[in-house]
Design a protein around this motif. Structure first.
Motif, PDB file in Angstrom:
ATOM      1  N   ALA A  91       0.832  -1.201   0.000  1.00 56.08           N
ATOM      2  CA  ALA A  91       0.000   0.000   0.000  1.00 56.08           C
ATOM      3  C   ALA A  91       0.872   1.259   0.000  1.00 56.08           C
ATOM      4  N   PRO A  92       0.439   2.307  -0.700  1.00 55.54           N
ATOM      5  CA  PRO A  92       1.194   3.569  -0.664  1.00 55.54           C
ATOM      6  C   PRO A  92       1.076   4.230   0.704  1.00 55.54           C
ATOM      7  N   PHE A  93       2.007   5.087   1.013  1.00 52.14           N
ATOM      8  CA  PHE A  93       1.960   5.815   2.294  1.00 52.14           C
ATOM      9  C   PHE A  93       2.098   7.309   2.054  1.00 52.14           C
ATOM     10  N   TYR A  94       1.547   7.761   0.912  1.00 53.57           N
ATOM     11  CA  TYR A  94       1.626   9.171   0.530  1.00 53.57           C
ATOM     12  C   TYR A  94       0.286   9.843   0.777  1.00 53.57           C
ATOM     13  N   ASP A  95       0.300  10.926   1.532  1.00 55.62           N
ATOM     14  CA  ASP A  95      -0.900  11.724   1.781  1.00 55.62           C
ATOM     15  C   ASP A  95      -1.063  12.704   0.625  1.00 55.62           C
ATOM     16  N   CYS A  96      -2.041  12.457  -0.235  1.00 52.15           N
ATOM     17  CA  CYS A  96      -2.194  13.253  -1.454  1.00 52.15           C
ATOM     18  C   CYS A  96      -2.515  14.713  -1.152  1.00 52.15           C
ATOM     19  N   LYS A  97      -3.321  14.944  -0.129  1.00 46.38           N
ATOM     20  CA  LYS A  97      -3.708  16.310   0.199  1.00 46.38           C
ATOM     21  C   LYS A  97      -2.564  17.080   0.841  1.00 46.38           C
ATOM     22  N   ALA A  98      -1.865  16.457   1.776  1.00 47.05           N
ATOM     23  CA  ALA A  98      -0.745  17.124   2.449  1.00 47.05           C
ATOM     24  C   ALA A  98       0.531  17.086   1.615  1.00 47.05           C
ATOM     25  N   LYS A  99       0.543  16.232   0.576  1.00 44.84           N
ATOM     26  CA  LYS A  99       1.707  16.054  -0.306  1.00 44.84           C
ATOM     27  C   LYS A  99       2.966  15.664   0.479  1.00 44.84           C
ATOM     28  N   ARG A 100       2.789  14.692   1.331  1.00 43.31           N
ATOM     29  CA  ARG A 100       3.919  14.171   2.095  1.00 43.31           C
ATOM     30  C   ARG A 100       3.593  12.747   2.548  1.00 43.31           C
ATOM     31  N   ASP A 101       4.626  12.018   2.938  1.00 41.25           N
ATOM     32  CA  ASP A 101       4.418  10.664   3.440  1.00 41.25           C
ATOM     33  C   ASP A 101       3.767  10.725   4.820  1.00 41.25           C
ATOM     34  N   THR A 102       2.898   9.748   5.069  1.00 33.68           N
ATOM     35  CA  THR A 102       2.238   9.674   6.372  1.00 33.68           C
ATOM     36  C   THR A 102       1.820   8.233   6.636  1.00 33.68           C
ATOM     37  N   ASP A 103       1.402   7.954   7.840  1.00 36.54           N
ATOM     38  CA  ASP A 103       0.949   6.618   8.204  1.00 36.54           C
ATOM     39  C   ASP A 103      -0.529   6.505   7.863  1.00 36.54           C
ATOM     40  N   LEU A 104      -0.835   5.895   6.716  1.00 42.92           N
ATOM     41  CA  LEU A 104      -2.215   5.797   6.264  1.00 42.92           C
ATOM     42  C   LEU A 104      -3.006   4.743   7.030  1.00 42.92           C
TER      43      LEU A 104
END
Length: 595
Positions: free
Chosen positions: A557-570
């Protein structure tokens, strides 16, 4: 008894492996003259000459027709009414009587009007399919009782999808017009028929997960799903949609199997080269492409993963043809796309039933496979008071030719898990003949593994020592292929049969990380006990743990926050998407309302 009795001919093609049903309503004709009589007629005709010869020739021709036509008709009738082949390399034992002990089902596999069961799976299925050509569609409910009911909205959307598949599917005018655009350089003529093409290349468990994921995406985006016809899908599964086919036509104008991550048509590559307007720079969006290739395999890169972003989904809505390659269950990330969340909430009020409902709607094993499933179940499992399925997948390495073991620590892990969780009784220390406690209870254990060593050892332990409560434990294993052969049709047929057999058990133990186990637990609607991967050939403590839900895990699974444009713990964004028990970096759907 560890397995069914070996047959004399392996491969399922002859001997005791094939059982025929009697002809129904056999043809009755008058006996035709024997062949030598026709020859005599021709000889006499030659002697007479002229019209006499012509008349004799006509008579001889009629005689030959009388001889030939009934034989051909009988042969065709025999082929049509023949029983499917026995997929496994073991003969089923002789039945005690003509009735199935578990549900009074007749010994053949034809539907019985006397059994009450939800043949339409709560409305997932509709009437009208030919039952003889695909017996599993309406019979699966006999061997399986779902713990969940599909939502009325899901049923409504499935009916609409069926109409769409039929109106825009292969052979229709809409399909022909849409496929012409694939080779056209002209601008797109927008229609109501947009398509999702799924290429298939992975093992059977992965195939079932990726098809389910693709179908859900097609449902969310109002696309017609077409799947790769060259990967034995037609040999494994019946057509799921009424009045149409879900297989890509053989004359499809694109060679979709050649697309790769670096292809110019790849969406991630287009974003990198700023050809399409997506998450990176929407101002670069020019003419909408006729088709886009989506590379969602396990090796996909950053730009490929932008597929799971809201803005990129808006761009893809305008592309008539999407061609997707994946080997994963990417459903959890669809739940994180804001534009899909309301629809998913209506479709699945019980969020962790996505695979359970969609897989039972989509997958119906073909008759050869279903015959083997039902025959094996009735032969070995039906009489037991309790059925426990154990799916064993080995990830240890001990030389190239010994990757499946034997590994004693894996055996100990299986037994520790089964006995600690009270799925199987503990073993006493005295000989069976000296057992003080006796009862008539029987537990049937169905094991699936590439190796037969584990099932043999489990059976041996229960044969040599009594159980503490006197329960009889019998262990069965339908096949042992030694190594995975995902491109072999017979291998895949056996694998599918075993997945369905596993789904018919009361309890499940699965191996972590295994898509084979995911498929079985999803079909069953059971939360399995997951055996954790061992380290340094040691049994983990605890040896297994109960799954949070029946859903498969999205491994990469990706771990990129599209809205914040940064990696995060989804795995901590919404309460119903969590990290998997067996893959710490993966995501899975759970039926939770609070973080």
């Amino acid at each position: 008894m560890v397995m069914g009795r070996p047959s004399q001919s392996h491969g399922g093609g002859g001997g005791g492996d094939e059982e025929r049903l009697p002809l129904r309503g056999g043809l009755e004709t008058e006996r035709a003259p024997p062949p030598h009589h026709a020859a005599e007629q021709l000889t006499e005709a030659r002697r007479g000459g002229g019209g006499r010869l012509w008349r004799a020739s006509v008579r001889a021709g009629l005689v030959l027709c009388l001889l030939t036509v009934p034989a051909v008709l009988l042969l065709l009738r025999w082929q049509a009414d023949s029983s499917p082949q026995w997929v496994f390399d073991f003969e089923a034992p002789e039945e005690d009587d003509d009735q199935d002990i578990q549900d009074d089902m007749s010994d053949d596999i034809s539907p019985s009007p006397y059994i009450e069961y939800d043949r339409l799976l709560g409305g997932l299925l509709i009437e009208g399919f030919d039952e003889k050509s695909c017996r599993s569609r309406y019979q699966f409910a006999r061997y399986h009782k779902s713990p969940s009911i599909p939502s009325p909205y899901l049923i409504e959307r499935l009916r609409k999808q069926e109409v769409l598949q039929k109106r825009c599917g292969p052979g229709t005018k809409a399909y022909k017009e849409a496929s012409k655009q694939l080779r056209s350089s002209q601008s797109i003529n927008m229609t109501d028929c947009n398509y999702l093409i799924l290429t298939i290349h992975a093992g059977l468990g992965n195939r079932m997960l990726e098809i389910t994921s693709a179908f859900l995406y097609a449902l969310l985006t109002n696309r017609i799903l077409l799947v790769d016809r060259y990967k034995e899908i037609g040999d494994l599964f019946c057509e799921p949609f009424p009045g149409t086919s879900w297989l890509i036509p053989s004359d499809f104008p694109l060679n979709y199997g050649e697309f790769t991550q670096s292809s110019p048509e790849s969406y991630g590559n287009m974003l990198q080269n700023k050809v399409a307007g997506g998450n990176t720079d929407r101002s670069l969006a020019g003419i909408q492409p006729h088709y886009v290739y989506l590379h969602l395999d396990g090796n996909y890169g950053f730009h490929d993963k932008l597929f799971f972003c809201e803005d990129d989904q808006q761009f893809l809505l305008g592309v008539p043809w999407l061609i997707i390659r994946t080997d994963m269950y990417f459903v959890p990330s669809l739940f994180l796309i804001p534009g899909f969340q309301d629809e998913l909430r209506r479709l699945f009020p019980e969020k962790d039933t996505v695979f359970h409902h969609l897989a039972r709607y989509l997958f119906h094993p073909t008759n050869n496979i279903w015959y083997s499933v039902t025959k094996y179940y009735r032969s070995y499992l039906a009489k037991a008071e309790k059925r426990v399925g154990i799916q064993i997948r080995i990830y240890e390495t001990k030389g190239i030719l010994q990757r499946n073991g034997p590994f004693p620590h894996i055996l100990n892990q299986i037994l520790s898990c089964a006995q600690n969780e009270k799925l199987l009784p503990e073993i006493g220390m005295t000989e069976r003949a000296a057992a003080d406690t006796q009862n008539n209870r029987t537990i049937a254990v169905l094991t699936t593994s590439l190796s037969s060593w584990y099932s043999y050892q489990i059976q041996k332990k229960y044969e040599e020592h009594p159980t503490v409560d006197g329960t009889t434990v019998k262990v069965y294993q339908p096949s042992h292929e030694e190594y995975q052969r995902s491109r072999n049709k017979k291998h895949n047929m056996k694998a599918l049969a075993e997945i369905y057999l596993l789904s018919m058990n009361d309890e499940l133990i699965t191996s972590g990380f295994s898509t084979f186990g995911y498929a079985a637990q999803g079909l069953a609607g059971l939360k399995p006990w997951i055996m954790f991967r061992s380290e340094n050939h040691m049994v983990p403590d605890p040896p297994c743990g109960r799954a949070m839900s029946i859903e498969p895990c999205f491994h990469q699974a990706p771990f990129y926050d599209c809205k914040a444009k940064r990696d995060t713990d989804l795995g901590k964004v919404v309460p119903y998407v969590r990290h998997c028990e067996d893959v710490s970096w993966g995501l899975k759907i759970v039926n939770e309302t609070q973080l």
